[in-house]
Design a protein around this motif. Structure first.
Motif, short mmCIF file in Angstrom:
data_model
loop_
_atom_site.label_atom_id
_atom_site.label_comp_id
_atom_site.label_asym_id
_atom_site.label_seq_id
_atom_site.Cartn_x
_atom_site.Cartn_y
_atom_site.Cartn_z
N ILE A 376 0.84 -1.20 0.00
CA ILE A 376 0.00 0.00 0.00
C ILE A 376 0.88 1.25 0.00
CG2 ILE A 376 -1.64 1.34 1.38
CD1 ILE A 376 -2.86 -1.34 2.29
N ALA A 377 1.92 1.25 0.82
CA ALA A 377 2.82 2.40 0.89
C ALA A 377 3.54 2.62 -0.42
CB ALA A 377 3.84 2.19 2.02
N CYS A 378 3.90 1.55 -1.11
CA CYS A 378 4.55 1.67 -2.42
C CYS A 378 3.63 2.40 -3.40
CB CYS A 378 4.90 0.28 -2.96
SG CYS A 378 5.48 0.27 -4.67
N ALA A 379 2.37 1.98 -3.45
CA ALA A 379 1.42 2.63 -4.35
C ALA A 379 1.21 4.09 -3.98
CB ALA A 379 0.09 1.88 -4.34
N ARG A 380 1.10 4.37 -2.68
CA ARG A 380 0.86 5.74 -2.23
C ARG A 380 2.03 6.68 -2.56
NH1 ARG A 380 -4.38 6.78 -1.50
NH2 ARG A 380 -5.40 5.32 -0.08
N SER A 381 3.22 6.11 -2.75
CA SER A 381 4.39 6.95 -3.04
C SER A 381 4.41 7.45 -4.49
CB SER A 381 5.68 6.17 -2.76
OG SER A 381 5.90 5.15 -3.73
N HIS A 382 3.56 6.89 -5.34
CA HIS A 382 3.56 7.25 -6.76
C HIS A 382 2.60 8.41 -7.00
CE1 HIS A 382 4.86 2.80 -7.45
NE2 HIS A 382 5.86 3.57 -7.06
N THR A 383 3.08 9.60 -6.72
CA THR A 383 2.25 10.80 -6.82
C THR A 383 2.70 11.67 -7.98
OG1 THR A 383 3.69 12.11 -5.38
CG2 THR A 383 1.97 10.78 -4.31
N TRP A 384 1.80 12.55 -8.42
CA TRP A 384 2.15 13.50 -9.47
C TRP A 384 3.14 14.54 -8.95
CZ3 TRP A 384 1.46 11.81 -14.00
CH2 TRP A 384 0.39 10.97 -14.28
N LYS A 385 3.07 14.84 -7.68
CA LYS A 385 4.04 15.77 -7.10
C LYS A 385 5.45 15.18 -7.18
CE LYS A 385 5.15 18.50 -2.98
NZ LYS A 385 6.59 18.14 -3.02
N ALA A 386 5.57 13.89 -6.91
CA ALA A 386 6.89 13.25 -7.00
C ALA A 386 7.44 13.34 -8.42
CB ALA A 386 6.79 11.79 -6.56
N CYS A 387 6.55 13.21 -9.42
CA CYS A 387 6.98 13.33 -10.82
C CYS A 387 7.45 14.74 -11.14
CB CYS A 387 5.83 12.94 -11.75
SG CYS A 387 5.31 11.22 -11.64
N THR A 388 6.62 15.73 -10.77
CA THR A 388 6.99 17.11 -11.11
C THR A 388 8.20 17.59 -10.32
OG1 THR A 388 5.30 17.94 -9.58
CG2 THR A 388 4.69 17.78 -11.90
N ASP A 389 8.38 17.07 -9.11
CA ASP A 389 9.58 17.44 -8.35
C ASP A 389 10.85 17.04 -9.10
OD1 ASP A 389 8.20 18.62 -6.31
OD2 ASP A 389 8.37 16.92 -4.91
N LYS A 390 10.80 15.89 -9.76
CA LYS A 390 11.96 15.43 -10.54
C LYS A 390 12.16 16.32 -11.78
CE LYS A 390 11.62 10.68 -8.90
NZ LYS A 390 11.28 9.27 -9.24
N ILE A 391 11.06 16.75 -12.38
CA ILE A 391 11.15 17.69 -13.50
C ILE A 391 11.76 19.00 -13.04
CG2 ILE A 391 9.83 19.05 -15.18
CD1 ILE A 391 7.86 16.70 -15.35
N TYR A 392 11.28 19.51 -11.90
CA TYR A 392 11.80 20.77 -11.37
C TYR A 392 13.30 20.67 -11.06
CZ TYR A 392 6.88 22.14 -10.63
OH TYR A 392 5.55 22.45 -10.80
N ASP A 393 13.73 19.53 -10.55
CA ASP A 393 15.15 19.36 -10.23
C ASP A 393 16.00 19.45 -11.48
OD1 ASP A 393 14.62 19.04 -7.56
OD2 ASP A 393 14.76 16.86 -7.57
N THR A 394 15.56 18.79 -12.54
CA THR A 394 16.29 18.84 -13.81
C THR A 394 16.26 20.25 -14.39
OG1 THR A 394 15.75 16.53 -14.30
CG2 THR A 394 16.42 17.91 -16.16
N GLN A 395 15.10 20.88 -14.32
CA GLN A 395 14.95 22.25 -14.82
C GLN A 395 15.91 23.20 -14.10
OE1 GLN A 395 10.84 23.96 -14.93
NE2 GLN A 395 11.65 25.32 -13.36
N THR A 396 15.98 23.11 -12.79
CA THR A 396 16.88 23.98 -12.00
C THR A 396 18.32 23.76 -12.42
OG1 THR A 396 15.35 23.98 -10.12
CG2 THR A 396 17.64 24.54 -9.68
N HIS A 397 18.71 22.50 -12.56
CA HIS A 397 20.08 22.18 -12.96
C HIS A 397 20.42 22.79 -14.32
CE1 HIS A 397 23.81 19.90 -13.37
NE2 HIS A 397 23.41 19.54 -14.56
N LEU A 398 19.48 22.67 -15.26
CA LEU A 398 19.72 23.20 -16.62
C LEU A 398 19.81 24.73 -16.62
CD1 LEU A 398 17.36 20.89 -18.68
CD2 LEU A 398 19.85 20.89 -18.75
N LEU A 399 18.96 25.38 -15.83
CA LEU A 399 18.93 26.83 -15.83
C LEU A 399 20.11 27.42 -15.06
CD1 LEU A 399 15.11 27.53 -15.32
CD2 LEU A 399 16.44 27.67 -17.44
N GLU A 400 20.68 26.66 -14.16
CA GLU A 400 21.83 27.15 -13.40
C GLU A 400 23.16 26.84 -14.08
OE1 GLU A 400 21.39 25.46 -9.53
OE2 GLU A 400 20.04 27.04 -8.83
N ALA A 401 23.10 25.94 -15.07
CA ALA A 401 24.35 25.52 -15.74
C ALA A 401 24.96 26.68 -16.54
CB ALA A 401 24.06 24.35 -16.66
#
Length: 401
Positions: A376-401
């Motif tokens: 149950i906890a595994c399924a609950r961890s699969h959120t859209w926020k978790a997906c967009t957080d990874k996008i934001y991390d990549t975005q920040t890295h690219l914009l700061e490069a």
């Protein structure tokens, strides 16, 4: 110093008005929690105008394509839908790549001209916006040429070039579109690995799921159409399509284990309608259910399954139904594919009827409470926020490069 992102533009495969569950819609909603978002419908094409001319929906689409009406509509806080004021040439049938490429470029010009106008109406500037291209591999090839955004991301959530419509031109053009992207995001390791052959900045960001209505600890009243079916019930919930599901496997399973009841819940396409499954006493078709009914039916199954075929369409596919099964605390069996490895050890994986019989027998054994809670906890961890957080991390890295 990183540059400020003004807004997100989601270039979608599916029309917003169709109200289908899609990753692009979910990601658009998640982005809109932090910045303005424009969700861009695909452009209407000449063939659709002719074939769907009597449909009220397409009549409205045609008016908007011709510039009559409001092409950019606010549909939620911080979220707009733009319907392009352009009509695409229907060119997928063309085999002459030179003619195809010329007309594809013309389609893209009209599409991005309309989008720029929509952005201008909201006082948004392309050079300050981030694009998320939802596998629009044809029009999307020209994103940087005709829009010039701050960043352009390509998103893969299905192996579309395994589909006949996309295969001929997609196998040629999708690699080019991937190469031009600032980064590529996928919802499975398999698809991220595929994209990495063309762009080193390819990342598996996982899959988000809407699980608010699924609650394993609730007590759900058993539906009438399920109550007459004896146990054990081995069930599938979702669209019944022979392109993605192994009808032969289900037939063999039902024949080999007549004491098991195979319960199939969802709309059927023609291959299932014409299959011998309908003549088997231990196979039960319960038809389509409303989304809010799904937890009720899953709750009253003994084992849930995803009997996928292994083909180009499914091998990298992330089946969201696995999260729905697991979050309801259900023992789950599925066909072993690369995308399913991330669910281990919470699912039983198999290939072929003999392996399926073995893993279903295991799944029918009493569950340990700790294993159930971990699933149950595994399924609950699969959120859209978790997906967009990874996008934001990549975005920040690219914009700061």
């Amino acid at each position: 110093m990183s540059k400020e992102v003004e807004a997100y533009i989601v270039i979608a495969q599916q029309e917003w008005e169709l109200n289908l569950g899609s990753n692009a819609r979910n990601l658009a909603f998640e982005f809109s929690k932090t910045k303005p978002v424009i969700y861009v419908n695909p452009a209407i094409d000449l063939r659709s105008i002719v074939s769907q001319r009597k449909s009220p929906h397409y009549k409205r689409r045609l008016k908007l394509a011709l510039g009559f009406g409001e092409n950019t509509e606010k549909i939620a806080d911080n979220l707009w839908v733009h319907t392009p004021a352009t009509v695409n040439y229907s060119i997928n049938w063309l085999r002459n790549t030179g003619i195809y490429d010329f007309l594809n470029r013309q389609n893209a010009k009209g599409f991005f001209k309309s989008l720029r106008k929509g952005m201008k109406s909201l006082n948004l500037h392309p050079e300050k916006c981030v694009i998320l291209n939802d596998s629009q591999m044809f029009t999307g090839l020209f994103t940087k040429k005709y829009l010039k955004p701050l960043l352009s991301f390509y998103y893969i959530r299905d192996n579309l070039i395994g589909h006949p419509y996309f295969r001929f031109h997609g196998t040629r053009l999708e690699p080019q579109t991937i190469q031009l992207a600032d980064a590529v995001f996928a919802n499975s390791a398999y698809l991220a690995e595929y994209a990495s052959h063309y762009n080193q900045k390819s990342y598996d960001i996982g899959q988000g799921c809407d699980l608010e209505i699924f609650e394993a600890e609730n007590q759900y009243t058993e539906p009438e159409d399920l109550s007459a079916i004896p146990h054990p019930r081995i069930g599938y919930v979702g669209f019944l399509t022979g392109e993605r599901l192994d009808i032969s496997l289900l037939e063999q399973l039902a024949e080999a284990k007549p004491e098991w009841q195979i319960v199939l819940i969802g709309p059927e396409e023609i291959m299932f309608q014409e299959s011998s499954l309908h003549g088997m006493k231990n196979v039960h078709f319960l038809g389509s259910k409303k989304p809010q009914q799904l937890p009720v039916y899953i709750y009253h199954l003994d084992v849930c399954m995803n009997p996928q075929l292994i083909n180009e369409l499914t091998i990298g596919n992330y089946p969201r139904k696995i999260d729905e099964y697991l979050v309801m605390g259900k023992p789950t069996v599925a066909t072993a594919t690369p995308a399913m490895q991330m669910f281990l050890p919470h699912v039983h994986l198999a290939v072929g009827v003999q392996e399926y019989i073995k893993v279903i027998e295991l799944a029918l054994l009493p569950q340990e409470t700790s294993a159930r809670n971990e699933a149950i906890a595994c399924a609950r961890s699969h959120t859209w926020k978790a997906c967009t957080d990874k996008i934001y991390d990549t975005q920040t890295h690219l914009l700061e490069a």
